[in-house]
Write a protein that holds these residues in place. Sequence first.
Motif, PDB file in Angstrom:
ATOM      1  N   GLY A 181      74.196   8.103 -17.802  1.00  0.00           N
ATOM      2  CA  GLY A 181      73.777   9.048 -16.770  1.00  0.00           C
ATOM      3  C   GLY A 181      74.901   9.895 -16.234  1.00  0.00           C
ATOM      4  O   GLY A 181      74.861  10.342 -15.089  1.00  0.00           O
ATOM      5  N   HIS A 182      75.946  10.138 -17.056  1.00  0.00           N
ATOM      6  CA  HIS A 182      77.063  11.010 -16.649  1.00  0.00           C
ATOM      7  C   HIS A 182      77.756  10.485 -15.387  1.00  0.00           C
ATOM      8  O   HIS A 182      78.106  11.250 -14.496  1.00  0.00           O
ATOM      9  CB  HIS A 182      76.576  12.450 -16.400  1.00  0.00           C
ATOM     10  N   ALA A 183      77.924   9.179 -15.312  1.00  0.00           N
ATOM     11  CA  ALA A 183      78.472   8.571 -14.101  1.00  0.00           C
ATOM     12  C   ALA A 183      79.758   7.819 -14.388  1.00  0.00           C
ATOM     13  O   ALA A 183      80.103   7.512 -15.532  1.00  0.00           O
ATOM     14  CB  ALA A 183      77.445   7.616 -13.486  1.00  0.00           C
ATOM     15  N   LEU A 184      80.463   7.512 -13.308  1.00  0.00           N
ATOM     16  CA  LEU A 184      81.674   6.692 -13.354  1.00  0.00           C
ATOM     17  C   LEU A 184      81.463   5.539 -12.392  1.00  0.00           C
ATOM     18  O   LEU A 184      81.135   5.747 -11.221  1.00  0.00           O
ATOM     19  CB  LEU A 184      82.887   7.521 -12.939  1.00  0.00           C
ATOM     20  N   ILE A 185      81.591   4.302 -12.884  1.00  0.00           N
ATOM     21  CA  ILE A 185      81.411   3.125 -12.037  1.00  0.00           C
ATOM     22  C   ILE A 185      82.778   2.629 -11.579  1.00  0.00           C
ATOM     23  O   ILE A 185      83.694   2.459 -12.386  1.00  0.00           O
ATOM     24  CB  ILE A 185      80.696   1.991 -12.797  1.00  0.00           C
ATOM     25  N   LEU A 186      82.909   2.406 -10.277  1.00  0.00           N
ATOM     26  CA  LEU A 186      84.149   1.898  -9.686  1.00  0.00           C
ATOM     27  C   LEU A 186      83.917   0.459  -9.224  1.00  0.00           C
ATOM     28  O   LEU A 186      82.893   0.160  -8.600  1.00  0.00           O
ATOM     29  CB  LEU A 186      84.577   2.754  -8.499  1.00  0.00           C
ATOM     30  N   PHE A 187      84.889  -0.408  -9.498  1.00  0.00           N
ATOM     31  CA  PHE A 187      84.789  -1.822  -9.143  1.00  0.00           C
ATOM     32  C   PHE A 187      85.856  -2.163  -8.105  1.00  0.00           C
ATOM     33  O   PHE A 187      87.044  -1.886  -8.305  1.00  0.00           O
ATOM     34  CB  PHE A 187      84.991  -2.701 -10.374  1.00  0.00           C
ATOM     35  N   GLY A 188      85.426  -2.753  -7.005  1.00  0.00           N
ATOM     36  CA  GLY A 188      86.367  -3.161  -5.966  1.00  0.00           C
ATOM     37  C   GLY A 188      85.643  -4.003  -4.934  1.00  0.00           C
ATOM     38  O   GLY A 188      84.519  -4.456  -5.161  1.00  0.00           O
ATOM     39  N   ASP A 189      86.273  -4.207  -3.774  1.00  0.00           N
ATOM     40  CA  ASP A 189      85.541  -4.929  -2.737  1.00  0.00           C
ATOM     41  C   ASP A 189      84.555  -3.974  -2.077  1.00  0.00           C
ATOM     42  O   ASP A 189      84.587  -2.759  -2.278  1.00  0.00           O
ATOM     43  CB  ASP A 189      86.481  -5.588  -1.731  1.00  0.00           C
ATOM     44  N   HIS A 190      83.665  -4.545  -1.272  1.00  0.00           N
ATOM     45  CA  HIS A 190      82.574  -3.761  -0.688  1.00  0.00           C
ATOM     46  C   HIS A 190      83.091  -2.591   0.134  1.00  0.00           C
ATOM     47  O   HIS A 190      82.592  -1.460   0.044  1.00  0.00           O
ATOM     48  CB  HIS A 190      81.705  -4.687   0.177  1.00  0.00           C
ATOM     49  N   SER A 191      84.109  -2.827   0.942  1.00  0.00           N
ATOM     50  CA  SER A 191      84.656  -1.785   1.808  1.00  0.00           C
ATOM     51  C   SER A 191      85.266  -0.644   0.988  1.00  0.00           C
ATOM     52  O   SER A 191      85.051   0.541   1.288  1.00  0.00           O
ATOM     53  CB  SER A 191      85.707  -2.384   2.744  1.00  0.00           C
ATOM     54  N   ALA A 192      86.034  -0.994  -0.037  1.00  0.00           N
ATOM     55  CA  ALA A 192      86.674   0.023  -0.872  1.00  0.00           C
ATOM     56  C   ALA A 192      85.631   0.890  -1.586  1.00  0.00           C
ATOM     57  O   ALA A 192      85.785   2.110  -1.687  1.00  0.00           O
ATOM     58  CB  ALA A 192      87.593  -0.637  -1.887  1.00  0.00           C
ATOM     59  N   CYS A 193      84.566   0.261  -2.060  1.00  0.00           N
ATOM     60  CA  CYS A 193      83.516   1.010  -2.754  1.00  0.00           C
ATOM     61  C   CYS A 193      82.810   1.975  -1.808  1.00  0.00           C
ATOM     62  O   CYS A 193      82.513   3.121  -2.172  1.00  0.00           O
ATOM     63  CB  CYS A 193      82.513   0.052  -3.389  1.00  0.00           C
ATOM     64  N   ASN A 194      82.559   1.525  -0.574  1.00  0.00           N
ATOM     65  CA  ASN A 194      81.957   2.407   0.425  1.00  0.00           C
ATOM     66  C   ASN A 194      82.862   3.597   0.734  1.00  0.00           C
ATOM     67  O   ASN A 194      82.404   4.742   0.832  1.00  0.00           O
ATOM     68  CB  ASN A 194      81.657   1.639   1.712  1.00  0.00           C
ATOM     69  N   THR A 195      84.154   3.327   0.877  1.00  0.00           N
ATOM     70  CA  THR A 195      85.116   4.396   1.167  1.00  0.00           C
ATOM     71  C   THR A 195      85.164   5.408   0.029  1.00  0.00           C
ATOM     72  O   THR A 195      85.192   6.624   0.254  1.00  0.00           O
ATOM     73  CB  THR A 195      86.517   3.800   1.398  1.00  0.00           C
TER      74      THR A 195
END
Length: 437
Positions: free
Chosen positions: A277-291
Amino acid sequence: MRLVAAEADKLDFRRGACPALSAPMQTGDGLLSRISLGEPISPAELATICRLCEAHGNGVINISARGNLQVRGLTTETAGKFEGDIRSLNLPLREGLAVEVPPLAGLDPAEIADPRPLADAIRAGAQGLGGLAPKMSVVVDGSGQMRLSELLADVRLVATKSANNVGWQVLLGGTQADGRVHGTFQAQQAIDEALSLLQRLSSLGPTSRGRDLVTDAMPPCAMMEDGFSSLDLALLEGDDAAVGIGLPFGQITAVQLAALCTEAEKQHIRAVRPAFGHALILFGDHSACNTMQVFAGRSGFITEDTDPRGMIAACPGSPSCTSAAIDTHSLAHLAFEQLEELLDGSFNLHITGCAKGCAHPQATSLVLCGSGSDISFIVGKASDPSFASIPAAESANALRSIAALVRKERLKDETSAACIARLGREQLALSITSGRT
């Protein structure tokens, strides 16, 4: 490493050919190289890829519908150097038969089973298997939060669960919704069946696809549950999370993507992965992903399913593609301005430079297709007959007319797709052509 003229002459221009790191494909803006990753990489490694794109190409990057990085604007002089520099990074490159797994495979607490061991076994078993179609693909889906249900596949394995038994349903052709059931098997037998099907396709030659093995006795898939989109925030184990960020019309500059990577490093994002879907998935803790989701939204990326830009499928178009008759991205921006209220998630607007329809092979409610100096309006696939054709210069008026018609005729609680289907080709054509001289 360097592509010499004789090697450049051998580059594959066929429809259906796939660009690869070692076999770039000629396009309108130079050579196109594909980087297919088998595992997530660090933000710093993706930033390095961005720098190499600028150094060796034209600084434009696509993420394909299947989640591959595509680097544009390479030349016969720089393509070999680019390949050498990429390989020196020791990235988890994936080559050979495309065997896809969801981006959260093995990390998703909601998945029925980890699809990676099956995918690895199928990929290993298919090594050296010749005669397959250039775009032959296998999907192995563990049925977790982010699924590959909408991704086209020749052979598809989907994890199922009944009582305490985990099995794998093997499907042939199309998306999961329109694929046909070959059977349901335990893991090893499912691997063996998939390899047997690939061998049969190999014997039929490079024009054969999974649908060619479908028989009337094969039922359609009955188990269909919607997973999250690739733009959702997905919760993993503990405080771990993953968040998807979309590229408008599947394309971004290396500078913009590198800036995202820099911020990701600041937020201690552990890994990134190009995804379907032309996307980039980022992996981190919940706060970092929200930021990162907030930062990406402010930086022009797509961060919500409701963003109308994510409902427009556009190919690279002219001048990037030699087959394209129109600048699809300019038309996509125009369509976004004129049709935004129609883009309610009920259909994908398909904008294509030619009738090949690379960006959206499936039928949809509305297609804008380049044809010479005209824009053809189509319901269905890009290769289907048009219901209207107008000069490209009149596109804004035509799109405005369609938007006005749907706005006027749409019933309460009716989706745009349902309204367009009810109106039909004739009324859509009349809305475009009325008033034209």
